[in-house]
Design a protein around this motif. Structure first.
Motif, PDB file in Angstrom:
ATOM      1  N   MET A 169       7.075 -22.473   2.960  1.00 56.00           N
ATOM      2  CA  MET A 169       7.704 -23.090   4.136  1.00 56.00           C
ATOM      3  C   MET A 169       7.530 -24.613   4.138  1.00 56.00           C
ATOM      4  SD  MET A 169       9.025 -20.656   5.939  1.00 56.00           S
ATOM      5  CE  MET A 169       9.257 -21.279   7.590  1.00 56.00           C
ATOM      6  N   PRO A 220      -1.899 -21.486   5.760  1.00 57.52           N
ATOM      7  CA  PRO A 220      -1.812 -20.026   5.924  1.00 57.52           C
ATOM      8  C   PRO A 220      -2.330 -19.495   7.263  1.00 57.52           C
ATOM      9  CG  PRO A 220      -2.650 -20.591   3.740  1.00 57.52           C
ATOM     10  CD  PRO A 220      -2.593 -21.861   4.527  1.00 57.52           C
ATOM     11  N   LYS A 278      -1.681 -10.602   8.844  1.00 60.26           N
ATOM     12  CA  LYS A 278      -2.432 -11.559   9.670  1.00 60.26           C
ATOM     13  C   LYS A 278      -1.794 -11.679  11.058  1.00 60.26           C
ATOM     14  CE  LYS A 278      -0.967 -15.550   9.582  1.00 60.26           C
ATOM     15  NZ  LYS A 278      -0.389 -16.880   9.637  1.00 60.26           N
ATOM     16  N   GLN A 320       2.928 -28.353  -6.474  1.00 62.40           N
ATOM     17  CA  GLN A 320       3.747 -28.444  -5.260  1.00 62.40           C
ATOM     18  C   GLN A 320       3.841 -29.901  -4.774  1.00 62.40           C
ATOM     19  OE1 GLN A 320       2.773 -23.864  -4.227  1.00 62.40           O
ATOM     20  NE2 GLN A 320       2.108 -25.332  -2.701  1.00 62.40           N
ATOM     21  N   ASP A 359      -1.384 -31.070  -0.968  1.00 61.57           N
ATOM     22  CA  ASP A 359      -1.585 -29.614  -1.054  1.00 61.57           C
ATOM     23  C   ASP A 359      -2.652 -29.390  -2.112  1.00 61.57           C
ATOM     24  OD1 ASP A 359       0.280 -26.870  -0.337  1.00 61.57           O
ATOM     25  OD2 ASP A 359      -1.079 -26.710  -2.036  1.00 61.57           O
TER      26      ASP A 359
HETATM   27  N1  LIG Z   1       7.070 -17.723   4.793  1.00 64.96           N
HETATM   28  C1  LIG Z   1       7.715 -17.493   5.927  1.00 64.96           C
HETATM   29  O1  LIG Z   1       8.834 -16.941   5.945  1.00 64.96           O
HETATM   30  C2  LIG Z   1       7.096 -17.913   7.240  1.00 64.96           C
HETATM   31  C3  LIG Z   1       7.908 -17.890   8.379  1.00 64.96           C
HETATM   32  C4  LIG Z   1       7.371 -18.309   9.591  1.00 64.96           C
HETATM   33  C5  LIG Z   1       6.037 -18.722   9.658  1.00 64.96           C
HETATM   34  N2  LIG Z   1       5.261 -18.710   8.536  1.00 64.96           N
HETATM   35  C6  LIG Z   1       3.870 -19.168   8.686  1.00 64.96           C
HETATM   36  O2  LIG Z   1       3.793 -20.462   8.100  1.00 64.96           O
HETATM   37  C7  LIG Z   1       2.500 -20.656   7.513  1.00 64.96           C
HETATM   38  C8  LIG Z   1       2.670 -21.022   6.047  1.00 64.96           C
HETATM   39  O3  LIG Z   1       3.380 -19.975   5.412  1.00 64.96           O
HETATM   40  P1  LIG Z   1       3.901 -20.101   3.892  1.00 64.96           P
HETATM   41  O4  LIG Z   1       4.756 -18.914   3.673  1.00 64.96           O
HETATM   42  O5  LIG Z   1       4.415 -21.474   3.609  1.00 64.96           O
HETATM   43  O6  LIG Z   1       2.496 -19.886   3.122  1.00 64.96           O
HETATM   44  P2  LIG Z   1       2.125 -20.282   1.621  1.00 64.96           P
HETATM   45  O7  LIG Z   1       0.944 -19.476   1.265  1.00 64.96           O
HETATM   46  O8  LIG Z   1       3.351 -20.224   0.757  1.00 64.96           O
HETATM   47  O9  LIG Z   1       1.727 -21.849   1.742  1.00 64.96           O
HETATM   48  C9  LIG Z   1       0.524 -22.333   2.261  1.00 64.96           C
HETATM   49  C10 LIG Z   1       0.173 -23.610   1.511  1.00 64.96           C
HETATM   50  O10 LIG Z   1      -0.988 -24.201   2.094  1.00 64.96           O
HETATM   51  C11 LIG Z   1      -1.762 -24.764   1.040  1.00 64.96           C
HETATM   52  N3  LIG Z   1      -3.130 -24.971   1.525  1.00 64.96           N
HETATM   53  C12 LIG Z   1      -4.042 -24.055   1.923  1.00 64.96           C
HETATM   54  N4  LIG Z   1      -5.176 -24.658   2.342  1.00 64.96           N
HETATM   55  C13 LIG Z   1      -4.960 -25.990   2.211  1.00 64.96           C
HETATM   56  C14 LIG Z   1      -5.735 -27.147   2.485  1.00 64.96           C
HETATM   57  N5  LIG Z   1      -6.983 -27.067   2.969  1.00 64.96           N
HETATM   58  N6  LIG Z   1      -5.198 -28.360   2.233  1.00 64.96           N
HETATM   59  C15 LIG Z   1      -3.955 -28.480   1.728  1.00 64.96           C
HETATM   60  N7  LIG Z   1      -3.155 -27.420   1.450  1.00 64.96           N
HETATM   61  C16 LIG Z   1      -3.665 -26.196   1.681  1.00 64.96           C
HETATM   62  C17 LIG Z   1      -1.653 -23.738  -0.073  1.00 64.96           C
HETATM   63  O11 LIG Z   1      -1.992 -24.298  -1.326  1.00 64.96           O
HETATM   64  C18 LIG Z   1      -0.162 -23.356   0.031  1.00 64.96           C
HETATM   65  O12 LIG Z   1       0.639 -24.183  -0.784  1.00 64.96           O
HETATM   66  C19 LIG Z   1       1.713 -19.357   7.741  1.00 64.96           C
HETATM   67  O13 LIG Z   1       0.905 -19.500   8.872  1.00 64.96           O
HETATM   68  C20 LIG Z   1       2.819 -18.329   7.983  1.00 64.96           C
HETATM   69  O14 LIG Z   1       2.352 -17.249   8.784  1.00 64.96           O
HETATM   70  C21 LIG Z   1       5.768 -18.343   7.327  1.00 64.96           C
END
Ligand SMILES: NC(=O)c1ccc[n+]([C@@H]2O[C@H](COP(=O)([O-])OP(=O)(O)OC[C@H]3O[C@@H](n4cnc5c(N)ncnc54)[C@H](O)[C@@H]3O)[C@@H](O)[C@H]2O)c1
Length: 297
Positions: A11, A65, A245, A35, A30
């Motif tokens: 996202m 996350p 989650k 990325q 990140d």
């Molecule tokens: N994927 C979807 O369709 C979707 C839709 C709505 C909401 N969400 C929510 O959005 C959030 C992100 O989802 P996503 O699908 O992008 O997850 P993802 O796992 O693809 O991305 C999370 C990113 O955060 C990075 N990260 C983790 N800890 C970090 C830190 N301390 N510093 C810097 N970077 C860090 C990871 O390396 C990863 O690239 C979640 O809370 C999810 O529930 C996702």
């Protein structure tokens, strides 16, 4: 305006791209270097750490996350609170529990930093197209500050209430989404087991009283729809583990408010079982395969 963007996953990556397209100066960070490199190729500056990204930023956006990552980023020993200047606005778009959202808002207020929780709906496709729905929790003035930034990444921007309210509205939506996806999968597999073509069945239900978003925009049956995770081996999209989650957050809220959520409880058990069977890193629409008793699709 200088924007720091932290968390460039499924996202966050496309959301940061849309901020660049809108003309903002964006510094990214990140834990996964590849990325960051992708965003650097689009004109973003890459910081070596989260505090370095936040330094000098007018706005910090995070897309991480879960709650523990958000708490650690803003309030932990290595938290970026002290790196931000007075008057900085923090927009956290991760889906987390409302208590953590309120806790982070209070902690950042000590640094004169504004905070809004602004979780999203619309999935990866919405993030790429810049059509996300943002559900914001914060004061009226904080909402007004966040809106122009959110408009560069989304289409519908709602003010749900004070800090944490965005998260409550978001998990109500996701609990319903999980139930609809499981129900749609069950219905499609029933039709397939009786010899129906899933494409034809999907068209029929989409125009009938069972029609819903999971059927006509995010169909879980491989081959029915292009450009959705079911046609890409369930890769990309919204992970089963992230849905688990969110269902856990919904059930915690139900306990807290003494609400009865039997469908949400069943959905949490189904997705947890699906994850244990090895699907945790696949898109949540893969729950369709749980109802696939022929295993030939
Ligand atoms: N994927 C979807 O369709 C979707 C839709 C709505 C909401 N969400 C929510 O959005 C959030 C992100 O989802 P996503 O699908 O992008 O997850 P993802 O796992 O693809 O991305 C999370 C990113 O955060 C990075 N990260 C983790 N800890 C970090 C830190 N301390 N510093 C810097 N970077 C860090 C990871 O390396 C990863 O690239 C979640 O809370 C999810 O529930 C996702």
């Amino acid at each position: 305006m200088n924007i720091a963007f932290i968390g460039l996953g499924n996202m966050g990556g496309p959301m940061a791209t849309n901020l660049l397209k809108a003309g903002f100066k964006v510094t990214v960070f990140d834990l996964v270097q590849a990325q960051c490199d992708e965003l650097a190729g689009q004109g973003a500056k890459v910081a070596e750490s989260a505090p370095a990204a936040a330094k000098g930023a007018d706005v910090v956006v995070s897309m991480l996350p879960a709650g523990q990552h958000v708490r650690a980023l803003y309030t932990g020993d290595q938290g970026i609170g002290p790196s931000m200047g007075e008057g900085t606005l923090v927009i956290d778009s991760s889906t987390i529990d409302e208590a953590t959202a309120r806790e982070v808002a209070e902690a950042l207020a000590d640094y004169e930093v504004d905070f809004v929780d602004a979780p999203v709906s619309g999935g990866v496709a919405g993030a790429q197209a810049g059509t996300l729905t943002f559900i914001v929790g914060g004061s009226d003035s904080q909402f007004a500050r966040a809106k122009p930034v959110l408009e560069a990444m989304g289409k519908n921007i709602f003010h749900a209430g004070d800090h944490g309210a965005g998260q409550v509205a978001k998990i109500c939506n996701n609990m319903l989404l999980a139930v609809l996806m499981a129900g749609t999968s069950e219905a499609l597999q029933l039709g397939i087991s009786k010899g129906l073509d899933p494409k034809v069945l999907s068209e029929i239900i989409a125009q009938s009283s069972g029609g819903n978003w999971t059927l006509d925009k995010y169909n879980p049956c491989p081959g029915v729809m292009e450009s959705v995770p079911s046609s890409n081996n369930y890769d990309g999209g919204f992970l089963v583990d992230l849905m688990c989650k969110d269902l856990g957050l919904a059930l915690d809220s139900a306990v807290d408010s003494k609400s009865s959520t039997p469908m949400g409880a069943l959905a949490r058990s189904l997705y947890a079982m699906h994850s244990q069977q090895g699907w945790g890193r696949k898109d949540f629409s893969s729950i369709f395969q749980m109802f696939n008793h022929s295993k030939e699709q």
